[in-house]
Scaffold this motif. Structure first.
Motif, PDB file in Angstrom:
ATOM      1  N   ARG A 197       0.827  -1.208   0.000  1.00 12.12           N
ATOM      2  CA  ARG A 197       0.000   0.000   0.000  1.00 12.12           C
ATOM      3  C   ARG A 197       0.863   1.260   0.000  1.00 12.12           C
ATOM      4  O   ARG A 197       0.562   2.231  -0.696  1.00 12.12           O
ATOM      5  CB  ARG A 197      -0.916  -0.020   1.236  1.00 12.12           C
ATOM      6  N   THR A 198       1.911   1.231   0.786  1.00 16.32           N
ATOM      7  CA  THR A 198       2.825   2.369   0.821  1.00 16.32           C
ATOM      8  C   THR A 198       3.411   2.624  -0.557  1.00 16.32           C
ATOM      9  O   THR A 198       3.451   3.765  -1.038  1.00 16.32           O
ATOM     10  CB  THR A 198       3.959   2.105   1.818  1.00 16.32           C
ATOM     11  N   GLU A 199       3.843   1.564  -1.199  1.00 23.34           N
ATOM     12  CA  GLU A 199       4.424   1.733  -2.532  1.00 23.34           C
ATOM     13  C   GLU A 199       3.367   2.189  -3.530  1.00 23.34           C
ATOM     14  O   GLU A 199       3.643   3.012  -4.400  1.00 23.34           O
ATOM     15  CB  GLU A 199       5.070   0.418  -2.988  1.00 23.34           C
ATOM     16  N   PHE A 200       2.176   1.659  -3.378  1.00 25.39           N
ATOM     17  CA  PHE A 200       1.101   2.086  -4.279  1.00 25.39           C
ATOM     18  C   PHE A 200       0.824   3.579  -4.134  1.00 25.39           C
ATOM     19  O   PHE A 200       0.733   4.315  -5.115  1.00 25.39           O
ATOM     20  CB  PHE A 200      -0.165   1.283  -3.976  1.00 25.39           C
ATOM     21  N   LEU A 219       0.282  13.995   5.796  1.00 22.79           N
ATOM     22  CA  LEU A 219       1.302  14.549   6.669  1.00 22.79           C
ATOM     23  C   LEU A 219       2.553  15.024   5.941  1.00 22.79           C
ATOM     24  O   LEU A 219       3.088  16.091   6.240  1.00 22.79           O
ATOM     25  CB  LEU A 219       1.679  13.491   7.717  1.00 22.79           C
ATOM     26  N   LEU A 220       3.028  14.245   4.993  1.00 18.40           N
ATOM     27  CA  LEU A 220       4.250  14.624   4.294  1.00 18.40           C
ATOM     28  C   LEU A 220       3.888  15.601   3.193  1.00 18.40           C
ATOM     29  O   LEU A 220       3.315  15.223   2.186  1.00 18.40           O
ATOM     30  CB  LEU A 220       4.921  13.375   3.730  1.00 18.40           C
ATOM     31  N   ASP A 222      10.187   8.886  -0.527  1.00 21.20           N
ATOM     32  CA  ASP A 222      10.676   7.525  -0.676  1.00 21.20           C
ATOM     33  C   ASP A 222       9.839   6.585   0.205  1.00 21.20           C
ATOM     34  O   ASP A 222       9.777   6.775   1.420  1.00 21.20           O
ATOM     35  CB  ASP A 222      12.143   7.482  -0.253  1.00 21.20           C
ATOM     36  N   PRO A 223       9.176   5.614  -0.378  1.00 21.53           N
ATOM     37  CA  PRO A 223       8.299   4.759   0.426  1.00 21.53           C
ATOM     38  C   PRO A 223       9.048   3.747   1.278  1.00 21.53           C
ATOM     39  O   PRO A 223       8.485   3.228   2.247  1.00 21.53           O
ATOM     40  CB  PRO A 223       7.448   4.039  -0.629  1.00 21.53           C
ATOM     41  N   LEU A 263      13.345   6.106  13.893  1.00 22.54           N
ATOM     42  CA  LEU A 263      12.404   6.825  14.743  1.00 22.54           C
ATOM     43  C   LEU A 263      11.654   7.916  13.987  1.00 22.54           C
ATOM     44  O   LEU A 263      10.521   8.250  14.344  1.00 22.54           O
ATOM     45  CB  LEU A 263      13.143   7.440  15.934  1.00 22.54           C
ATOM     46  N   ASP A 264      12.253   8.469  12.952  1.00 21.69           N
ATOM     47  CA  ASP A 264      11.555   9.523  12.219  1.00 21.69           C
ATOM     48  C   ASP A 264      10.328   8.969  11.485  1.00 21.69           C
ATOM     49  O   ASP A 264       9.243   9.549  11.530  1.00 21.69           O
ATOM     50  CB  ASP A 264      12.508  10.202  11.235  1.00 21.69           C
ATOM     51  N   SER A 265      10.502   7.860  10.828  1.00 23.49           N
ATOM     52  CA  SER A 265       9.356   7.252  10.145  1.00 23.49           C
ATOM     53  C   SER A 265       8.305   6.800  11.149  1.00 23.49           C
ATOM     54  O   SER A 265       7.101   7.015  10.947  1.00 23.49           O
ATOM     55  CB  SER A 265       9.807   6.062   9.299  1.00 23.49           C
TER      56      SER A 265
END
Lengths: 195, 195
Positions: A102-105, A168-169, A177-178, B150-152
């Motif tokens: 999901r993160t990569e998607f 958030l980002l 970068d995932p 920790l950042d992620s």
DNA sequence: AATACAACCGGGGTAAAGTCCGTTTTAGCT
DNA sequence: AGCTAAAACGGACTTTACCCCGGTTGTATT
């Protein structure tokens, strides 16, 4: 061929939808998602504004439609694909695989996925997160965590997975970068699910 | 009294800001947050629209300003208040206390906090989450988790804490019960931080 | 093939966010 | 008190999402 209950899509409507999607894709690539306006899209597709609105309902709907094919394929992989993403692996393994996928998607579809968030309507806030939420909930149930409010935990994990990329980002231009997020998701899940 | 470097706020500006905040509060209470328009607010406060914009910059800025006092008090409690929310307790204890307090704060200010999200600007997406993020990051650092990004993890926990109330739980009318979320946050943190 | 009716089309209309810029007011300084 | 630069003011203007409705086209039925 009057099968099913719903009347099949009319030929002109189908043609117009293709034109609109193609135009939307082109405009997004050329000008960026926030430069895609309803008027501009209609003009570019040689159609009326009303037609655009009927097709997509809302501005976010354009990007939702643009995402739709890939989203379908993604869900297909999760529901019937090979493990560990698909069925066949243990729930914790699948949770980790789902988070990574999901993160990569989301990173791969960064611009469109963010634009697909409806930013004006009051109600449909967490729109695209329904599948994620249902899937996480199911796997958490299978993982058999002792005496925990799985529904609340599900909502929080959904937030942990989707919010970073969707909200958030900040930089709207380029996807982050995932990989670090995916790795971090893995440790998050491992720590939560060990007993 | 020309102290500091910044010129003090002009008397008319201060007066107008009070009028605007009072009008905004009244309109929000009477009509609901989504019925508060820039034009309507200006008219109600007997001021011009340009004034409203200079003060608040954006529609979301109105609600941000409305939240500001309480937000300040909240941060004060976290930074200098009694433990376990304030300094003096262990990091894990403080993380749990922070999550509970933040959840309750967001639930108590549900309507305004959601309205303070800027839903149209591209850049300042995660606006109000800066403090949460910084605080979680600090406590995670103190907790001494072994070999973790920790950042992620911070970004994900921020999403887990704020997204449910701000985004995921839809009904814009009424706040959800914060207690289950706060409890769930506690187990989440406890499971992550134990070694 | 003719007809009825449902779906679709188009473009003009409204509301509300955000911008601009000429005018007015304020506060420190002489 | 009078001067001046900076800040605040206000409202017209622009842009854009979303609505509406009369006219048109496609589809099922006879």
């Amino acid at each position: 061929m009057p099968l099913g209950r719903r009347r099949p899509e009319r030929a002109d409507a189908a043609r117009n939808r293709e034109q609109l999607l193609a135009a939307a894709r082109a405009m997004t690539a050329e000008l960026g998602a926030d430069k895609v306006t309803m008027d501009g899209l209609a003009e570019r597709a040689h159609l009326g504004k009303g037609t655009v609105y009927r097709r997509f309902g809302t501005r976010a709907g354009i990007f939702h439609a643009l995402l739709d094919d890939d989203e379908h394929a993604f869900q297909e992989q999760v529901l019937t694909g090979p493990p560990p993403l698909g069925p066949g692996a243990g729930p914790v393994e699948r949770l980790i695989a789902y988070g990574r996928a999901r993160t990569e998607f989301l990173a791969a579809h960064y611009v469109i996925a963010r634009a697909a968030l409806d930013r004006t309507r009051p109600v449909p806030a967490g729109e695209g997160t329904g599948f994620t939420r249902a899937h996480i909930r199911m796997l958490l149930g299978q993982a058999g965590l002792a005496a925990t409010d799985l529904d609340s935990l599900t909502v929080q994990l959904t937030g942990a997975l989707e919010a970073p990329l969707l909200i958030l980002l900040s930089p709207p231009g380029q996807a982050p970068d995932p990989t670090p997020l995916a790795d971090s998701w893995q440790t998050l899940i491992e720590r939560i699910c060990r007993d």
